[in-house]
Design an enzyme around this catalytic site. Structure first.
Site, PDB file in Angstrom:
ATOM      1  N   VAL A  45       1.013  -1.313  -0.089  1.00  5.15           N
ATOM      2  CA  VAL A  45       0.548  -0.216   0.088  1.00  5.15           C
ATOM      3  C   VAL A  45       0.474   1.401   0.411  1.00  5.15           C
ATOM      4  CG1 VAL A  45      -1.921   0.908   1.372  1.00  5.15           C
ATOM      5  CG2 VAL A  45      -1.673  -1.024   0.901  1.00  5.15           C
TER       6      VAL A  45
ATOM      7  N   LYS B  73      -7.177  -0.434   9.498  1.00 11.23           N
ATOM      8  CA  LYS B  73      -9.357  -1.113  10.161  1.00 11.23           C
ATOM      9  C   LYS B  73      -8.894  -2.237  11.221  1.00 11.23           C
ATOM     10  CE  LYS B  73      -7.583  -4.439   7.197  1.00 11.23           C
ATOM     11  NZ  LYS B  73      -6.688  -4.570   5.665  1.00 11.23           N
TER      12      LYS B  73
ATOM     13  N   GLY C  33     -11.410  -0.155   0.218  1.00 12.76           N
ATOM     14  CA  GLY C  33      -9.770  -0.132  -0.383  1.00 12.76           C
ATOM     15  C   GLY C  33     -10.771   1.328  -0.952  1.00 12.76           C
TER      16      GLY C  33
ATOM     17  N   ILE D 131     -12.949   1.848  -2.858  1.00 14.63           N
ATOM     18  CA  ILE D 131     -14.014   2.667  -2.662  1.00 14.63           C
ATOM     19  C   ILE D 131     -14.758   3.648  -1.971  1.00 14.63           C
ATOM     20  CG2 ILE D 131     -17.176   2.119  -2.737  1.00 14.63           C
ATOM     21  CD1 ILE D 131     -15.877  -0.694  -2.937  1.00 14.63           C
TER      22      ILE D 131
ATOM     23  N   GLY E  93      -1.177 -11.259  -4.034  1.00 13.04           N
ATOM     24  CA  GLY E  93      -1.097  -9.982  -3.143  1.00 13.04           C
ATOM     25  C   GLY E  93      -1.998  -9.552  -2.697  1.00 13.04           C
TER      26      GLY E  93
ATOM     27  N   GLU F 295      -3.533 -11.561   3.144  1.00 15.40           N
ATOM     28  CA  GLU F 295      -2.885 -11.322   3.732  1.00 15.40           C
ATOM     29  C   GLU F 295      -1.920 -12.345   4.365  1.00 15.40           C
ATOM     30  OE1 GLU F 295      -3.416  -7.985   5.610  1.00 15.40           O
ATOM     31  OE2 GLU F 295      -5.836  -7.880   4.455  1.00 15.40           O
TER      32      GLU F 295
ATOM     33  N   ASP G 280     -11.818  -9.336   9.637  1.00 10.46           N
ATOM     34  CA  ASP G 280     -11.111  -8.397   8.724  1.00 10.46           C
ATOM     35  C   ASP G 280     -12.538  -7.622   8.441  1.00 10.46           C
ATOM     36  OD1 ASP G 280      -9.203  -7.249   6.763  1.00 10.46           O
ATOM     37  OD2 ASP G 280     -10.494  -7.881   5.459  1.00 10.46           O
TER      38      ASP G 280
ATOM     39  N   LYS H 283     -13.716  -3.839   8.870  1.00  8.80           N
ATOM     40  CA  LYS H 283     -14.605  -3.224   8.500  1.00  8.80           C
ATOM     41  C   LYS H 283     -16.171  -2.624   9.040  1.00  8.80           C
ATOM     42  CE  LYS H 283     -11.590  -4.509   5.003  1.00  8.80           C
ATOM     43  NZ  LYS H 283     -10.971  -5.643   4.250  1.00  8.80           N
TER      44      LYS H 283
HETATM   45  N1  HSE Z   1      -6.634  -8.346   2.927  1.00  4.76           N
HETATM   46  C1  HSE Z   1      -8.075  -7.732   2.510  1.00  4.76           C
HETATM   47  C2  HSE Z   1      -9.016  -8.122   0.961  1.00  4.76           C
HETATM   48  C3  HSE Z   1      -7.291  -6.272   2.035  1.00  4.76           C
HETATM   49  O1  HSE Z   1      -9.062  -9.580   1.122  1.00  4.76           O
HETATM   50  O2  HSE Z   1     -10.035  -7.881   0.616  1.00  4.76           O
HETATM   51  C4  HSE Z   1      -7.565  -5.776   2.270  1.00  4.76           C
HETATM   52  O3  HSE Z   1      -7.654  -4.920   3.457  1.00  4.76           O
END
Ligand code: HSE
Length: 432
Positions: A15, A106, A135, A137, A188, A191, A202, A206
């Site tokens: 990033v 996040k 991301g 959006i 990529g 994580e 994750d 969010k």
């Molecule tokens: N690992 C996260 C995903 C990346 O797969 O969306 C963005 O937070």
């Protein structure tokens, strides 16, 4: 005359590289349209030996975080090291020093957003985190600027690209879960430790941020009922398809009568719902406002440049505010004071997959126990029986009408105790 804005950046991973590239690529356009000359002057790089795949003058790198956090020349700090600590402490120190902070983190915002937002206010600094949710959006800014005229009743999000990629590949090609996960890591967007992705953590981080912005209450990610995709089998995907659904890891929050119900869970989404056509690593956020009605935001939720786009957008927003000292401050505010109440998962339609012995009386017994627990069955299907360890067994798929999870679990406990089934192999929400 152009105003020079000096920025320090913590981290130069994917990033960080995307942020630097976005700024390089569009520097002139940004300067022409805003009159701002935004310059990343220092970058914390803990591993200078690593090839970052980008040409950055060596003098910009430092291994000492104080060169950024305590440099009075630096106006804005971009935090891109990820993880809760030391990222939170670094952001807190930058804010205490009167610097504004932009982050894509996040986990840190979900865990410590309240403290960081208070620190920002105390120090007349700004904290922005558009890149932390979905991301590229621009969902947080849209909700708190163009859509501010609405009261929202629901949000449904596909907020994790890795799990959406895995579910899409399983659904379209019958691909094996473990192989697709490896593929997502190679591309990529998973994580390095994929647990946070595949276990739904994750997406829960969010969703916790979205709930604060949309409903104005604090619901920590640990409090959100969360289930990942590790139990979703190809048989579930096939059963769902035959019944007119696709399976998506959905992060959902709804408000009704002052109560907010929310969860992160694999869900059966009807194929005619716009969210069901969001494939592969793409993200989408579907919001329902009382004026605008339904809206869907769609785009890339990860990746260096899409995330860089959101990070640089936040930097420009802060820089304009610093420059004009203006009222340009309709920005995403974490709120915790709406008076709404969090009420867990709420009632939902559920899909159940069970393994049952193939013999007479089983279906009747299961239906009776559901009836005794006041649970109404919408549909039942059974696949062709097969031999397992010398016994004839079958998958039984049941969809039940809306019910609370505790009520459903009581009935399933009674069914298990009755010895009528071998196992409950999956439970998922069904979206209506
Ligand atoms: N690992 C996260 C995903 C990346 O797969 O969306 C963005 O937070």
């Amino acid at each position: 005359m152009k105003q020079i804005i000096k920025v320090g950046m913590l981290g130069i991973g994917n990033v960080g590289r995307g942020t630097y590239e976005t700024l390089e690529m569009n520097h002139q356009k940004i300067a022409e349209t805003t009159g701002l000359d935004i310059e990343i002057v220092k970058i914390l790089n803990r591993h200078p030996e690593k090839d970052r795949g980008i040409d950055i003058p060596a003098e910009k790198y430092t291994q000492n975080v104080a060169d950024i956090l305590d440099d009075p020349e630096i106006d804005i700090v971009i935090e891109l090291i990820g993880g809760i600590e030391p990222a939170t402490e670094y952001m807190a120190r930058a804010l205490s020093n009167g610097k504004s902070v932009v982050t894509a983190n996040k986990a840190a915002i979900a865990a410590n957003g309240k403290r960081l937002a208070a620190l920002a206010q105390e120090n007349h600094a700004l904290l922005r985190f558009e890149a932390a949710v979905a991301g590229g959006i621009p969902i947080l800014t849209s909700l708190t600027t163009a859509l501010l005229s609405n009261r929202f009743t629901a949000v449904h999000g596909i907020l994790n690209g890795t799990t959406n990629y895995i579910l899409t590949q399983m659904s379209e090609f019958g691909a094996d879960y473990a192989d697709v996960l490896k593929d997502a890591q190679a591309k990529g967007f998973a994580e390095a430790d994929p647990t946070a992705d595949v276990e739904g953590l994750d997406a829960a981080n969010k969703l916790s941020i979205l709930i604060s912005l949309i409903f104005g209450i604090e619901v920590s990610p640990e409090t959100l009922p969360t289930q990942g995709i590790t139990r979703v089998g190809l048989e579930d995907i096939e059963f769902a398809k035959e019944s007119g659904y696709r399976i998506k890891l959905l992060a959902t929050a709804r408000e009704k009568d002052g109560k907010v119900c929310a969860n992160v869970q694999p869900a059966l989404v009807p194929i005619n719902h716009p969210l069901s056509s969001v494939s592969n690593e793409f993200n989408a956020v579907y919001v329902t406002g009382n004026a605008v009605d339904n809206l869907m935001f769609y785009g890339r939720g990860a990746g260096p440049l899409p995330t860089g786009s959101a990070v640089v957008g936040d930097v420009i927003g802060i820089a304009r505010k610093l420059e004009k000292n203006s009222a340009y401050d309709l920005v995403p505010q974490l709120r915790y004071d709406s008076g709404l109440e969090f009420d867990g998962e709420g009632t939902n339609k559920y899909y159940l997959r069970m393994m049952v012995p193939e013999r007479t009386g089983i279906l009747g017994r299961i239906a009776t126990i559901f009836g005794e627990h006041d649970i109404s069955i919408e549909s039942i299907r059974q696949n062709a029986p097969y031999e397992l360890d010398g016994e004839r067994v079958a998958h039984l798929i049941i969809i039940v009408f809306p019910v609370s999870k505790p009520q459903l679990n009581d009935a399933l406990d009674a069914i298990r105790k009755d010895g009528v089934i071998k196992s409950v192999d999956n439970i998922m929400r069904v979206e209506e």
